[in-house]
Design a protein around this motif. Structure first.
Motif, PDB file in Angstrom:
ATOM      1  N   VAL A  74       0.860  -1.181   0.000  1.00  0.00           N
ATOM      2  CA  VAL A  74       0.000   0.000   0.000  1.00  0.00           C
ATOM      3  C   VAL A  74       0.892   1.226   0.000  1.00  0.00           C
ATOM      4  CG1 VAL A  74      -1.790   1.246   1.238  1.00  0.00           C
ATOM      5  CG2 VAL A  74      -1.774  -1.235   1.249  1.00  0.00           C
ATOM      6  N   VAL A  75       0.622   2.152  -0.942  1.00  0.00           N
ATOM      7  CA  VAL A  75       1.452   3.342  -1.111  1.00  0.00           C
ATOM      8  C   VAL A  75       0.610   4.572  -0.820  1.00  0.00           C
ATOM      9  CG1 VAL A  75       2.830   4.661  -2.744  1.00  0.00           C
ATOM     10  CG2 VAL A  75       2.835   2.175  -2.863  1.00  0.00           C
ATOM     11  N   GLN A  76       1.119   5.425   0.054  1.00  0.00           N
ATOM     12  CA  GLN A  76       0.471   6.704   0.321  1.00  0.00           C
ATOM     13  C   GLN A  76       1.094   7.741  -0.610  1.00  0.00           C
ATOM     14  OE1 GLN A  76      -2.068   7.270   2.591  1.00  0.00           O
ATOM     15  NE2 GLN A  76      -2.175   9.248   1.577  1.00  0.00           N
ATOM     16  N   LEU A  77       0.265   8.470  -1.322  1.00  0.00           N
ATOM     17  CA  LEU A  77       0.756   9.461  -2.278  1.00  0.00           C
ATOM     18  C   LEU A  77       1.193  10.736  -1.559  1.00  0.00           C
ATOM     19  CD1 LEU A  77      -1.830   9.175  -5.157  1.00  0.00           C
ATOM     20  CD2 LEU A  77       0.532   8.458  -5.176  1.00  0.00           C
ATOM     21  N   TRP A  78       2.311  11.281  -2.007  1.00  0.00           N
ATOM     22  CA  TRP A  78       2.812  12.549  -1.508  1.00  0.00           C
ATOM     23  C   TRP A  78       2.744  13.559  -2.642  1.00  0.00           C
ATOM     24  CZ3 TRP A  78       3.113  12.514   3.528  1.00  0.00           C
ATOM     25  CH2 TRP A  78       3.346  11.313   4.179  1.00  0.00           C
ATOM     26  N   GLY A  83       2.242  13.269 -10.958  1.00  0.00           N
ATOM     27  CA  GLY A  83       2.795  13.528 -12.276  1.00  0.00           C
ATOM     28  C   GLY A  83       4.005  12.680 -12.609  1.00  0.00           C
ATOM     29  N   LYS A  84       4.484  11.850 -11.671  1.00  0.00           N
ATOM     30  CA  LYS A  84       5.682  11.040 -11.908  1.00  0.00           C
ATOM     31  C   LYS A  84       5.411   9.543 -11.871  1.00  0.00           C
ATOM     32  CE  LYS A  84       8.709  14.532  -9.961  1.00  0.00           C
ATOM     33  NZ  LYS A  84       9.656  14.858  -8.905  1.00  0.00           N
ATOM     34  N   LEU A  85       4.421   9.116 -11.089  1.00  0.00           N
ATOM     35  CA  LEU A  85       4.129   7.688 -10.969  1.00  0.00           C
ATOM     36  C   LEU A  85       3.222   7.225 -12.106  1.00  0.00           C
ATOM     37  CD1 LEU A  85       3.384   7.247  -7.166  1.00  0.00           C
ATOM     38  CD2 LEU A  85       5.407   6.539  -8.391  1.00  0.00           C
ATOM     39  N   THR A  86       3.529   6.062 -12.649  1.00  0.00           N
ATOM     40  CA  THR A  86       2.637   5.472 -13.648  1.00  0.00           C
ATOM     41  C   THR A  86       1.614   4.605 -12.923  1.00  0.00           C
ATOM     42  OG1 THR A  86       4.159   3.614 -13.945  1.00  0.00           O
ATOM     43  CG2 THR A  86       4.376   5.469 -15.460  1.00  0.00           C
ATOM     44  N   VAL A  87       0.357   4.799 -13.278  1.00  0.00           N
ATOM     45  CA  VAL A  87      -0.747   4.094 -12.623  1.00  0.00           C
ATOM     46  C   VAL A  87      -1.614   3.477 -13.704  1.00  0.00           C
ATOM     47  CG1 VAL A  87      -2.741   4.340 -11.111  1.00  0.00           C
ATOM     48  CG2 VAL A  87      -0.720   5.731 -10.721  1.00  0.00           C
ATOM     49  N   ARG A  88      -1.987   2.220 -13.511  1.00  0.00           N
ATOM     50  CA  ARG A  88      -2.902   1.553 -14.446  1.00  0.00           C
ATOM     51  C   ARG A  88      -4.324   1.950 -14.119  1.00  0.00           C
ATOM     52  NH1 ARG A  88      -1.602  -4.491 -16.057  1.00  0.00           N
ATOM     53  NH2 ARG A  88      -0.421  -3.824 -17.854  1.00  0.00           N
ATOM     54  N   ARG A  89      -5.066   2.337 -15.147  1.00  0.00           N
ATOM     55  CA  ARG A  89      -6.458   2.727 -14.993  1.00  0.00           C
ATOM     56  C   ARG A  89      -7.346   1.734 -15.724  1.00  0.00           C
ATOM     57  NH1 ARG A  89      -7.697   7.639 -12.544  1.00  0.00           N
ATOM     58  NH2 ARG A  89      -9.605   6.441 -12.443  1.00  0.00           N
ATOM     59  N   LEU A  90      -8.507   1.481 -15.174  1.00  0.00           N
ATOM     60  CA  LEU A  90      -9.486   0.593 -15.793  1.00  0.00           C
ATOM     61  C   LEU A  90     -10.241   1.374 -16.857  1.00  0.00           C
ATOM     62  CD1 LEU A  90     -10.837  -2.207 -15.711  1.00  0.00           C
ATOM     63  CD2 LEU A  90     -12.478  -1.232 -14.117  1.00  0.00           C
TER      64      LEU A  90
END
Length: 106
Positions: A74-78, A83-90
């Protein structure tokens, strides 16, 4: 003092709780070192509200097609990470209709 097992920490935390807290779920394959990040809200569209310690068993690595090396974090966003992390979206869900046949006597 020894550290607590990370899976025990995840036992009391569910997908809905992680969504309300604004967290990301980071799924990593320890075999091929591939990491994907997901929003909990997208995963809630695919499954029920389960605890996070049971969630890695529902994943399979898309690169090496193994399920036994998958771990969840589990990652808490800072603010500096936006704008830097790649995230998979459904994007959409495809439902496949598969006929099942049975041979019978006339």
């Amino acid at each position: 003092m020894p550290e607590m097992n990370y899976s025990k920490k995840l036992r009391g935390w569910s997908l809905h709780d992680a969504d309300k807290a604004g967290q990301l779920l980071e799924v990593t394959c320890q075999f091929c070192r591939t990491t994907y990040r997901y929003f909990p809200r997208d995963l809630l569209k695919l499954t029920t509200n389960i605890s996070l310690d049971r969630l890695p068993s529902r994943f399979r690595c898309q690169r090496c097609d193994r399920a036994d090396y998958v771990s969840l974090k589990v990652v808490q966003l800072w603010g500096s990470e936006y704008g830097k992390l790649t995230v998979r979206r459904l994007v959409k869900i495809n439902t496949v209709k598969k006929p099942i046949w049975e041979d019978g006597v006339l």
